[in-house]
Scaffold this active site. Structure first.
Site, PDB file in Angstrom:
ATOM      1  N   ASN A 414       0.838  -1.195   0.000  1.00 31.38           N
ATOM      2  CA  ASN A 414       0.000   0.000   0.000  1.00 31.38           C
ATOM      3  C   ASN A 414       0.879   1.253   0.000  1.00 31.38           C
ATOM      4  O   ASN A 414       1.586   1.523   0.978  1.00 31.38           O
ATOM      5  CB  ASN A 414      -0.904   0.041   1.229  1.00 31.38           C
ATOM      6  CG  ASN A 414      -1.701   1.340   1.309  1.00 31.38           C
ATOM      7  OD1 ASN A 414      -2.654   1.524   0.572  1.00 31.38           O
ATOM      8  ND2 ASN A 414      -1.287   2.262   2.180  1.00 31.38           N
ATOM      9  N   GLU A 415       0.876   1.968  -1.117  1.00 34.70           N
ATOM     10  CA  GLU A 415       1.425   3.322  -1.277  1.00 34.70           C
ATOM     11  C   GLU A 415       2.946   3.433  -1.205  1.00 34.70           C
ATOM     12  O   GLU A 415       3.483   4.552  -1.234  1.00 34.70           O
ATOM     13  CB  GLU A 415       0.777   4.298  -0.274  1.00 34.70           C
ATOM     14  CG  GLU A 415      -0.708   4.449  -0.482  1.00 34.70           C
ATOM     15  CD  GLU A 415      -1.372   5.545   0.321  1.00 34.70           C
ATOM     16  OE1 GLU A 415      -2.510   5.921  -0.025  1.00 34.70           O
ATOM     17  OE2 GLU A 415      -0.757   6.014   1.301  1.00 34.70           O
TER      18      GLU A 415
END
Length: 804
Positions: A414-415
């Site tokens: 995530n990210e």
């Protein structure tokens, strides 16, 4: 046969010589809570009072009797240790653990005496690894990326900092002889081509065994769907293939049924059966279409050949203490998701690989699962001791979750790819490892080797390669956070991402949740408890600036005197913001192929982006999702400077209807009206331009579109500029329901049922009524009747009021 003895009783938790009863599975915080040693960290400011717990070392103790009896070997099996642990029996070191996300097995044959599991503070371990490998950037000031632990236990912008330790999953003794089933890797595929919802199914079961006797002859027998097959074990592995000629396909909810088939595999030795493995599977195919087109490169899930607009929600751990989440709680929360029209749940990378209970419920409910590997918002070192742990946990969890047909996508992180490019990491790292080797190397290799039936993507957001910016909306997945952080939610209409994997807007939890979490506090947006239960950077400032774009904000901001109004308006704004994004993006199908709202749930009582708050109460956003994620959605959009009706039809049947358009005055009169034909094909969007004479003029007018009981509204100016009449409506109460009849335009009427009673719920969220219209809201958990009940109901009703 395998003999299993759970070790759930008789545990003690020790620290500094003190001892108290311990629950296993559990964690230190829940044991301390049960013993009355610490206050509930969810209440008031108590989170800060218990920060010391995460800085201490703790020991769990019981007595072990690992006599094998009639068996040749006894294993001590921990399904989950959180996180850095040393395991000893009678003082003898069995081994060490340093990963919350995997299981651990120790041969304890013949051992007896005190069993001690000593947990080192996660801070101590993380800080030692950081000192050895060097500083790496992250989005939060906690060292969560230096060990394999649930990252959000160190706090997040919606979660408390409660750094746990403990035996968080079941522990048991397994006694066995000759051989045991160590691992079964099921590959489930189908032959496509039939159009009757059925197919030929293929199941390949790759079996690994552990032996006590190398010379023993072993075989396996498997059964599924009335088909049986056998194979011999060559050394420590074997393969059983089964062809099931006529299986019913498993579909996402809204596309078909969810038939599940039980697979049973039995291991045999010369003297008879040695062990059994059972799982439920579903037959379906899944692909991820990332092909290039005129708009960039797509990101469309294809299940059983059907292209899907994913109606998704992001999932965080449902409790900051995951050992408290029961099978029933998983089922409740995921049923809420399904009832809101959701068909995809993304398990976010700052949490955990969830319990089997989670995936079982998704299998049954038809909820597609997008599974992140647990990496989030940080640069992760790729050196030892982390690298080996990462590969071991990935291999174990990929195989563990493979049987579930609901699982359709593995996602690397995530990210973090976005963070490397945009958050100043590249310069700070100066060539140090940061996780790219996991996301583009280790993890896709593990998935390809272990689970080739499912697609893998390197991260979210991710454009597919470094040829494009990681968060380029025209390529792959996109996270839309500039809107919440810096802009008005109208900016969601500025672009059409190929797949919106995160976006959202904050609102406080339900009123009854606040009253429970902040006992005795005089509530104000900036009261001490409210600020403590608001973890986002400048969260209240963003809420107030978001309101100011649409509503009149008191000079000097909202205060204690205005709290009820602030509470209502922030919840309205949350629902409207998410609606703005979803309506616009759904109207652009198939260019945009999905939205995943941040977020479905909360892990404690907090102001956040969740649709369901930390006490399980449904915010207005939850009810708005029912409309936004319904198979059929009516919305008014501006397309090429022309006001347009978009009829979004995600059902399998064409949608033909009469469309009524009314240009209305806020005083209630109809200025102009027309009827038109609406015709949208199956899984398609139809667009109908609004005639110029029907477009509202000035702040006193608005447009209403109605078709088949669905409604869309268009107001050309923000609410603060609309000269709303003073709302007038009648309220009546009958057993189990509240009915409101509008005498004027009533905008965004909301019954806050929890103000009637903390246990009360309603089936409706925000609803706008034209003069003379009526709405009946079912109410449960509230027994009051008569005139007093009508007065109480009126007091719990809120709507948009004219600007003072």
């Amino acid at each position: 046969m395998l003999d299993v003895t759970p070790l759930t009783e008789g545990w003690t938790l020790r620290h500094d010589g003190a001892a108290l009863p311990a629950a296993v599975p559990g964690c230190v915080h829940t044991d301390l809570l049960a013993a009355g040693v610490i206050p509930d960290p969810f209440l008031g400011l108590a989170e800060a009072e218990v920060a010391w717990v995460g800085r201490q070392d703790w020991t769990y103790e019981t007595t072990l009797d690992a006599a094998a009896g009639e068996h040749e070997q006894t294993d001590l099996v921990f399904d989950g240790l959180d996180t850095v642990a040393e395991i000893r029996v009678d003082g003898q070191l069995l081994g060490r653990a340093r990963n919350m996300h995997r299981s651990h097995r120790f041969d304890v044959t013949g051992l007896e005496g005190p069993l001690a599991v000593r947990f080192l503070s996660a801070y101590t371990e993380a800080e030692a690894v950081r000192e050895r490998l060097g500083e790496r950037p992250n989005a939060y000031p906690e060292p969560f990326q230096y060990l394999r632990k649930m990252a959000c236990s160190f706090g997040w912008d919606w979660g408390p900092t409660l750094v746990t330790a403990g035996i968080w999953k079941p522990v048991r003794l397994e006694r066995w002889s000759t051989a045991r089933i160590a691992r079964v890797r099921p590959l489930v595929t189908v032959e496509e081509g039939r159009t009757d919802g059925r197919a030929r199914g293929h199941v390949e079961l790759y079996v690994d065994v552990e032996r006590t006797r190398v010379e023993a002859e072993l075989s396996v027998t498997a059964r599924v769907g009335g088909v049986r097959a056998s194979a011999t074990i060559d050394g420590t592995s074997g393969l059983v293939r089964l062809q099931v000629p006529d299986v019913a396909l498993w579909w996402p909810r809204g596309y078909g049924e969810q038939p599940l088939y039980e697979v049973e595999l039995e291991l045999h030795g010369e003297a008879g059966p040695l062990g059994t493995w059972r799982r439920r599977i579903g037959f379906r195919s899944v692909e991820l279409d990332r092909s290039a087109d005129a708009h960039g490169s797509g990101f469309t899930l294809v299940v059983n050949g059907e292209r899907i607009f994913a109606r998704g929600v992001n999932w965080i751990p449902d409790d900051i203490f995951p050992s408290r989440i029961t099978r029933e709680r998983y089922r409740t929360r995921l049923t809420q998701a399904a009832e809101a029209g959701v068909d995809l749940v993304r398990v976010w990378g700052g949490g955990i690989y969830e319990s089997e209970d989670f995936y079982d419920a998704c299998d049954e409910l038809g909820l597609l699962v997008w599974q992140d590997f647990p990496f989030a918002c940080a640069a992760y070192p790729e050196e030892q001791p982390l690298r080996g742990e990462v590969e071991a946990e990935a291999r174990e969890n990929v195989v563990r979750l493979m049987p579930h047909p609901s699982l359709v996508l593995w996602n690397g992180n995530n990210e973090n790819l976005w963070g490397f490019r945009d958050w100043g990491w590249e310069g700070r790292l100066a060539g140090d490892s940061w996780g790219e080797g996991y996301y583009l190397g280790v993890l896709p290799r593990v998935v390809a080797e272990s689970d080739p039936t499912r697609p893998y993507t390197a991260g979210s957001p991710w454009s597919g390669s470094w040829d494009h910016h990681p968060n380029d909306p025209a390529h792959g997945t996109h996270h839309s956070w500039d809107v919440w952080n810096r802009l008005d939610y109208a900016a969601y209409r500025a672009e059409v991402p190929r797949f919106v994997a995160e976006f959202g807007w904050q609102a406080p939890p339900a009123y009854a949740t606040l009253r429970r979490a902040l006992p005795g506090e005089r509530l104000a947006p900036d009261s001490p408890g409210m600020l403590h239960h608001q973890k986002a950077d400048d969260g209240n400032g963003k809420l107030e600036r978001g309101l100011a774009h649409h509503f009149a904000v008191p000079e000097g901001g909202f205060t204690e005197r205005d709290f009820d109004r602030w509470h209502y308006l922030t919840q309205v704004n949350q629902a409207r913001a998410v609606a703005t994004g979803i309506e616009y993006w759904r109207s652009h199908w198939p260019v945009c192929a999905g939205t995943i709202v941040w977020q479905l749930n909360d892990c404690w009582p907090v102001t956040s982006w969740a649709a369901i708050d930390g006490d399980g109460r449904e915010k207005p956003l939850y009810h708005e999702l029912k409309r936004l994620y319904a198979d059929r959605l009516l919305t008014l959009q501006t397309r090429d400077r022309q006001l347009t009706v978009a009829a979004v039809n995600q059902s399998a049947d064409p949608w033909s209807s009469s469309l009524t358009l009314r240009r209305m005055s806020v005083e209630g009169g109809v200025v102009a009206e027309t009827n038109a034909k609406l015709a949208a094909g199956a899984r398609a969007v139809a667009r109908t331009p609004v005639p110029k004479e029907l477009e509202p003029v000035g702040p006193k007018e608005f447009l209403v579109a109605d078709a088949d009981g669905l409604r869309a509204l268009y107001f050309p100016v923000p609410d603060r500029e609309v000269p709303y009449p003073r709302p007038r409506f009648d309220v009546s109460v009958a057993p189990g329901e509240v009915t409101v009849t509008a005498r004027t335009l009533v905008r965004d009427l909301l019954l806050q049922a929890d103000r009637l009673a903390p246990t009360a719920t309603t089936d409706r969220g925000l609803v706008t009524l034209l003069p003379g219209e009526q709405v009946t809201m079912a109410v449960r958990g509230w027994e009051t009747r008569g005139e007093a009940a009508a007065a109480a109901a009126r007091a719990a009703l809120y709507c948009v009021e004219p600007t003072r």
